[in-house]
Design a protein around this motif. Structure first.
Motif, PDB file in Angstrom:
ATOM      1  N   LEU A 107      13.212  69.379 -25.295  1.00 46.91           N
ATOM      2  CA  LEU A 107      11.799  69.718 -25.416  1.00 46.91           C
ATOM      3  C   LEU A 107      11.382  70.568 -24.215  1.00 46.91           C
ATOM      4  N   LYS A 108      11.028  71.818 -24.456  1.00 49.00           N
ATOM      5  CA  LYS A 108      10.668  72.738 -23.384  1.00 49.00           C
ATOM      6  C   LYS A 108       9.183  72.652 -23.034  1.00 49.00           C
ATOM      7  N   ARG A 109       8.348  72.544 -24.052  1.00 45.89           N
ATOM      8  CA  ARG A 109       6.911  72.484 -23.838  1.00 45.89           C
ATOM      9  C   ARG A 109       6.340  71.320 -24.622  1.00 45.89           C
ATOM     10  N   PHE A 110       5.320  70.718 -24.051  1.00 47.41           N
ATOM     11  CA  PHE A 110       4.676  69.572 -24.699  1.00 47.41           C
ATOM     12  C   PHE A 110       3.162  69.746 -24.536  1.00 47.41           C
ATOM     13  N   PRO A 111       2.579  70.788 -25.155  1.00 49.95           N
ATOM     14  CA  PRO A 111       1.162  71.081 -24.928  1.00 49.95           C
ATOM     15  C   PRO A 111       0.257  70.005 -25.509  1.00 49.95           C
ATOM     16  N   ALA A 112      -0.875  69.794 -24.852  1.00 45.60           N
ATOM     17  CA  ALA A 112      -1.838  68.812 -25.329  1.00 45.60           C
ATOM     18  C   ALA A 112      -2.409  69.250 -26.670  1.00 45.60           C
ATOM     19  N   GLY A 113      -2.516  68.298 -27.590  1.00 46.03           N
ATOM     20  CA  GLY A 113      -3.116  68.575 -28.895  1.00 46.03           C
ATOM     21  C   GLY A 113      -2.164  69.067 -29.948  1.00 46.03           C
ATOM     22  N   VAL A 114      -0.901  69.275 -29.610  1.00 49.73           N
ATOM     23  CA  VAL A 114       0.063  69.758 -30.602  1.00 49.73           C
ATOM     24  C   VAL A 114       0.235  68.721 -31.709  1.00 49.73           C
ATOM     25  N   HIS A 115       0.265  69.204 -32.949  1.00 47.17           N
ATOM     26  CA  HIS A 115       0.373  68.317 -34.115  1.00 47.17           C
ATOM     27  C   HIS A 115       1.837  68.163 -34.530  1.00 47.17           C
ATOM     28  N   GLY A 116       2.133  67.051 -35.173  1.00 44.42           N
ATOM     29  CA  GLY A 116       3.484  66.839 -35.660  1.00 44.42           C
ATOM     30  C   GLY A 116       3.596  65.604 -36.532  1.00 44.42           C
ATOM     31  N   ALA A 117       4.808  65.373 -37.033  1.00 41.84           N
ATOM     32  CA  ALA A 117       5.112  64.211 -37.860  1.00 41.84           C
ATOM     33  C   ALA A 117       6.012  63.263 -37.082  1.00 41.84           C
ATOM     34  N   VAL A 118       5.900  61.965 -37.408  1.00 40.05           N
ATOM     35  CA  VAL A 118       6.638  60.934 -36.685  1.00 40.05           C
ATOM     36  C   VAL A 118       7.292  59.986 -37.683  1.00 40.05           C
ATOM     37  N   ALA A 119       8.550  59.685 -37.451  1.00 42.51           N
ATOM     38  CA  ALA A 119       9.269  58.693 -38.252  1.00 42.51           C
ATOM     39  C   ALA A 119       9.772  57.601 -37.321  1.00 42.51           C
ATOM     40  N   ILE A 120       9.481  56.353 -37.659  1.00 43.90           N
ATOM     41  CA  ILE A 120       9.900  55.213 -36.855  1.00 43.90           C
ATOM     42  C   ILE A 120      11.008  54.481 -37.598  1.00 43.90           C
ATOM     43  N   TYR A 121      12.086  54.156 -36.880  1.00 43.32           N
ATOM     44  CA  TYR A 121      13.217  53.443 -37.476  1.00 43.32           C
ATOM     45  C   TYR A 121      13.249  52.031 -36.890  1.00 43.32           C
ATOM     46  N   THR A 122      12.882  51.070 -37.703  1.00 39.10           N
ATOM     47  CA  THR A 122      12.742  49.698 -37.218  1.00 39.10           C
ATOM     48  C   THR A 122      14.075  48.981 -37.063  1.00 39.10           C
TER      49      THR A 122
END
Length: 381
Positions: free
Chosen positions: A338-353
């Motif tokens: 991960l090069k940049r992590f700007p505030a407010g960037v949108h994305g999807a998340v998958a959690i593996y329990t």
């Protein structure tokens, strides 16, 4: 949704091959009902397993701590210099804004003079106590002398050796000497009280003067605004000549901190049944189409605005039906790619329990399809 569509399409193709393409079985109403029933339940099994064992959200945003840069000055003050610009990277301690120091330097000098005066007054309190003791000694000596004279003339008057007027005079002088002793004692008490009025071993007047000097120094220091930590400046609109002071509410700019970024994703409440801190996470950020980043669950925010009733004079009103509030999950993204992590960037998340391992590949395909789709969508050519 894409996985569900894929399952349905695969099952339809399978039914078509068995009943229509190769005619391995003869299609009829019974097989139609059975095929539909099996297909629906197959789809439900996959959907339920994925929703609970590998929760997925497309409502994820990067959160970065921010610092509101607000001047802390007690009176109207002119902004002299602006040393930063929007989107400028700063380090902790860098000077960003410089305000006029004239009034605050003068206040500091005046309070330093008052401190010196208070220190001198504190030294004089010991002298006052000594003077009060000397006055007491003199008053006691005068009273002793008056007592001796009254005693002597009291013996002489009956014998005709002295006049009554002389005795009356010494009786009056003895009363005056008693009053002088009482006054001297009161002066000693006052001087000792003034001398012993201390806070943490420091004379009260000196202590107060030191506090005023410290306050003046604090406000003088506030005329220079420095970066509280490493970060980047955004929304910088201040210009030299701007007047700030005790009535200003808005900030000059915002510092977006470099430290401690995280991602916050919201999930339907029932999908968090098996989610715990430390579980594996995959993140697809819209700013990096086609890439997947690794992370972990930091915390589940067990609360929504619907669970809060603010103090007021109104009786709470509840209206149904009401859409349930979604629960936020804090995600730590620690992928070195991960090069940049700007505030407010949108994305999807998958959690593996860790449960339902057999269904994990489907979710991993799902989030990768989301990431690859960002190469095309939105179609604003």
């Amino acid at each position: 949704m894409l996985i569900a569509v894929g399952i349905v399409v695969t099952y339809i193709v399978f039914v078509w091959l068995v009943f229509f393409r190769f005619r391995l079985l003869k299609f009829n109403i019974v097989w139609g009902i059975v095929g539909f029933w099996v297909g629906v339940h197959m789809l439900l099994i996959f959907l339920i397993a994925l929703r609970f064992f590998q929760p997925f959200s497309i409502d994820g945003h990067v959160i970065r701590p921010t610092v509101q840069l607000v001047p802390r000055l007690p009176q109207p003050t002119i902004l002299k210099e602006v040393l930063v610009t929007s989107n400028q990277q700063v380090k902790a301690g860098d000077v960003m804004y410089q305000f006029d120091r004239t009034i605050y330097e003068a206040n500091l000098a005046a309070n330093q003079a008052k401190l010196v005066e208070a220190q001198q007054n504190a030294k004089m309190l010991d002298v006052d106590v000594q003077q009060a003791n000397d006055a007491m000694a003199e008053a006691v000596a005068n009273r002793t002398y008056a007592q001796e004279e009254v005693k002597r003339y009291t013996d002489l008057v009956p014998k005709g050796g002295a006049r009554q007027e002389t005795l009356d005079k010494w009786i009056q002088q003895l009363a005056a000497a008693d009053a002088q002793v009482a006054e001297a004692q009161a002066n000693i008490t006052k001087a000792e009280l003034a001398r012993d009025a201390k806070i943490d071993g420091i004379n009260a007047q000196v202590y107060g003067a030191q506090a005023e000097v410290a306050k003046s120094q604090y406000y003088l220091d506030q005329t220079t605004i420095r970066a509280p930590e490493d970060g980047i400046i955004v929304t910088q609109q201040a210009r030299p000549g701007l007047v700030v002071g005790n009535r200003r509410i808005a900030a000059l700019a915002v510092l977006v901190a470099d430290a401690d970024p995280y991602m916050l994703a919201t999930f339907y409440q029932e999908h968090l049944k098996f989610v715990e801190p430390g579980q594996e996470v995959e993140v697809a950020l819209d700013i990096f189409p086609g890439q997947i980043f690794k992370g972990s669950v930091e915390a589940v925010w067990w609360g929504t605005g619907q669970g809060q009733i603010k103090p007021s004079g109104n009786v709470p009103t509840f209206r149904f039906p009401k859409v349930q509030g979604r629960i936020a999950v804090q995600i730590k993204v620690d992928d070195p790619a991960l090069k940049r992590f700007p505030a407010g960037v949108h994305g999807a998340v998958a959690i593996y329990t860790g449960l339902g391992k057999g269904f994990e590949p489907l979710r991993r395909i799902n989030i990768r399809l989301y990431s690859w789709a960002n190469l095309l969508f939105p179609l604003n050519l």
